[in-house]
Design an enzyme around this catalytic site. Structure first.
Site, PDB file in Angstrom:
ATOM      1  N   ASN A  37       0.810  -1.216   0.000  1.00  5.93           N
ATOM      2  CA  ASN A  37       0.000   0.000   0.000  1.00  5.93           C
ATOM      3  C   ASN A  37       0.847   1.270   0.000  1.00  5.93           C
ATOM      4  O   ASN A  37       0.452   2.296  -0.563  1.00  5.93           O
ATOM      5  CB  ASN A  37      -0.958  -0.009   1.187  1.00  5.93           C
ATOM      6  CG  ASN A  37      -2.045  -1.055   1.043  1.00  5.93           C
ATOM      7  OD1 ASN A  37      -2.331  -1.515  -0.065  1.00  5.93           O
ATOM      8  ND2 ASN A  37      -2.652  -1.458   2.144  1.00  5.93           N
ATOM      9  N   ASP A  59      -9.776  -5.220  -5.715  1.00  4.09           N
ATOM     10  CA  ASP A  59     -10.521  -6.275  -5.046  1.00  4.09           C
ATOM     11  C   ASP A  59     -12.023  -6.041  -5.134  1.00  4.09           C
ATOM     12  O   ASP A  59     -12.498  -4.912  -5.071  1.00  4.09           O
ATOM     13  CB  ASP A  59     -10.133  -6.343  -3.561  1.00  4.09           C
ATOM     14  CG  ASP A  59      -8.756  -6.937  -3.361  1.00  4.09           C
ATOM     15  OD1 ASP A  59      -8.361  -7.761  -4.191  1.00  4.09           O
ATOM     16  OD2 ASP A  59      -8.090  -6.569  -2.384  1.00  4.09           O
TER      17      ASP A  59
END
Length: 437
Positions: free
Chosen positions: A23, A121
């Site tokens: 991230n 996702d």
């Protein structure tokens, strides 16, 4: 579609080094667009999502050199902005949610930024409003082509600092706005800003490039705009989600594992939360040592004796990316726990696979699941599964490593999106896992 075959029930042992944080990498890589100088980034994880973004930057005209394992130099001195209106860009950007963060740097430096509706996702709605509302507050004009699902912002006269109160403490939204604001005229104040370690790292990097950001680590950021930024060298943190994954794996397989160089000061309440499930976590300098839990682990109760409830929250709360790991670990705990996924509405739907393996889980609604632990009295059974997303995928892999028999996991590209060379790294500590084409 790739497949893992896992022979479960093996006790693992040894050391494992966490990869660079996925991230953080997605934010840091986008920040190289803010300067024409060379930027060197170290500890970049070799995973699908990050590699896709590196390829997108190269297609945009960024000069990229690989300096060594995980180390690259980037120079954005001659970008091909026509790429942003190409069909190839629509394809590249739509396959990666992190690509949204190129918009802020492009808007700040060139007065325009475009992005197709990004992928990622399938874990429920993840709105982009925070990003674009922030850009609009800085003076940009927004447009959205509904037919082509294409976003754009333009500020031909430049950006101007302003005060903004974010509707949600979005990590990527805050990062995008910060990257736009560092080159805006005047002062920008962002209240209810995300303050995750990844965001702190981004601000630290930008300050080393000449930005003027104060309040780093808090939810109130003040940014004094500067005319330009210079190059720098930056090192990405170890991935705290991967660290949590290895903690859970060690407990579920009753293994003695040392997780190396974890940057304890950046882990927040992650160790404390795993301890609530009864997992022993020892700090050894900057390493985490997990002893073999031969007698299992027992879920704590609240002070009044009520059932333990673990939920996610924006930092410094518990990261939602690790709730699925906690849920799997709880299936073999002694006691019960309520897992409350507040931030995304579809992340618990993978529990049907665990129920098929023999786990005792009551899915109360899309956000809550009650787990009644087996206390290792009943081992999970091997089965065939399909990975729906990164975090559910690693959770199913941990379940398979602890299960009796041979499990098969399909769609492992989802796991590869977030975990570097995971099969070989697990083999090195004793796992029996094979990648099948």
């Amino acid at each position: 579609m790739g497949t893992f075959q896992i022979e479960g029930g093996q006790q693992l042992s040894g050391e494992i080094q966490p990869q660079g944080a996925k991230n953080e990498a997605l934010q840091i890589l986008c920040a190289v667009l803010l300067t024409s100088d060379e930027v060197v980034i170290n500890n970049i994880p070799d995973i699908l999502d990050v590699n896709k973004l590196i390829q997108l930057l190269e297609n945009l005209g960024v000069k990229i050199k690989k300096l060594g394992k995980g180390s690259y130099s980037f120079k954005s001195d001659d970008l091909n902005l026509d790429y942003l209106s190409s069909e190839q860009f629509k394809k590249d950007g739509s396959g990666l949610r992190g690509s949204i963060m190129i918009v802020g740097p492009l808007l700040a430096r060139f007065g325009k930024g475009f992005i197709p509706k990004p992928g990622g996702d399938k874990i429920g709605r993840r709105r982009l409003d925070t990003h674009f509302e922030g850009f609009i507050k800085l003076g940009a004009k927004f447009r959205y082509n509904k037919e082509e699902r294409f976003y754009g912002v333009e500020a031909p006269n430049g950006l101007k600092g302003d005060f903004m109160l974010l509707e949600e403490a979005s990590v990527t939204g805050t990062a995008n706005i910060v990257m736009a604001a560092v080159l805006a005229e005047g002062t920008t104040t962002i209240y209810n800003a995300a303050c995750e370690p990844y965001l702190q790292q981004l601000c630290t990097m930008l300050n080393s490039m000449g930005a003027k950001i104060s309040g780093v680590g808090s939810n109130l950021l003040t940014i004094e705009g500067v005319e330009s930024l210079k190059g720098c060298e930056h090192r990405i943190l170890p991935d705290m989600v991967e660290i949590g994954s290895w903690i859970g794996m060690a407990a579920m397989t009753k293994s003695e594992i040392t997780i190396k160089n974890v940057r304890w000061d950046m882990l927040g309440i992650i160790p404390t939360t795993f301890r609530k499930l009864g997992i022993t976590i020892e700090r050894r300098e900057d390493d985490i040592f997990i002893p073999a839990h031969t007698n299992g682990y027992e879920v704590q109760s609240f002070i009044d004796g009520s059932i333990m409830n673990i939920s996610d929250a924006p930092w410094p709360g518990f990261t939602p990316d690790l709730l699925s790991i906690l849920l799997v670990v709880a299936t073999q705990a002694r006691g019960s726990v309520l897992i409350h996924q507040k931030m995304f509405e579809s992340r618990l739907f993978f529990v049907d696979k665990l129920i098929d393996m023999g786990a005792k889980i009551i899915l109360c609604d899309p956000h809550r699941a009650t787990v009644i632990g087996h206390d290792f009295q009943s081992q999970l059974k091997a089965t065939t599964m399909t990975s729906p997303d990164i975090r559910a995928g690693i959770s199913l892999l941990i379940a398979a490593l602890s299960a009796k028999g041979t499990s098969t996991i399909h769609n492992i590209e989802q796991i590869d999106r977030g975990y570097e060379n995971i099969d070989e790294r697990l083999k090195a500590i004793g796992a029996i896992i094979e990648r099948v084409a």
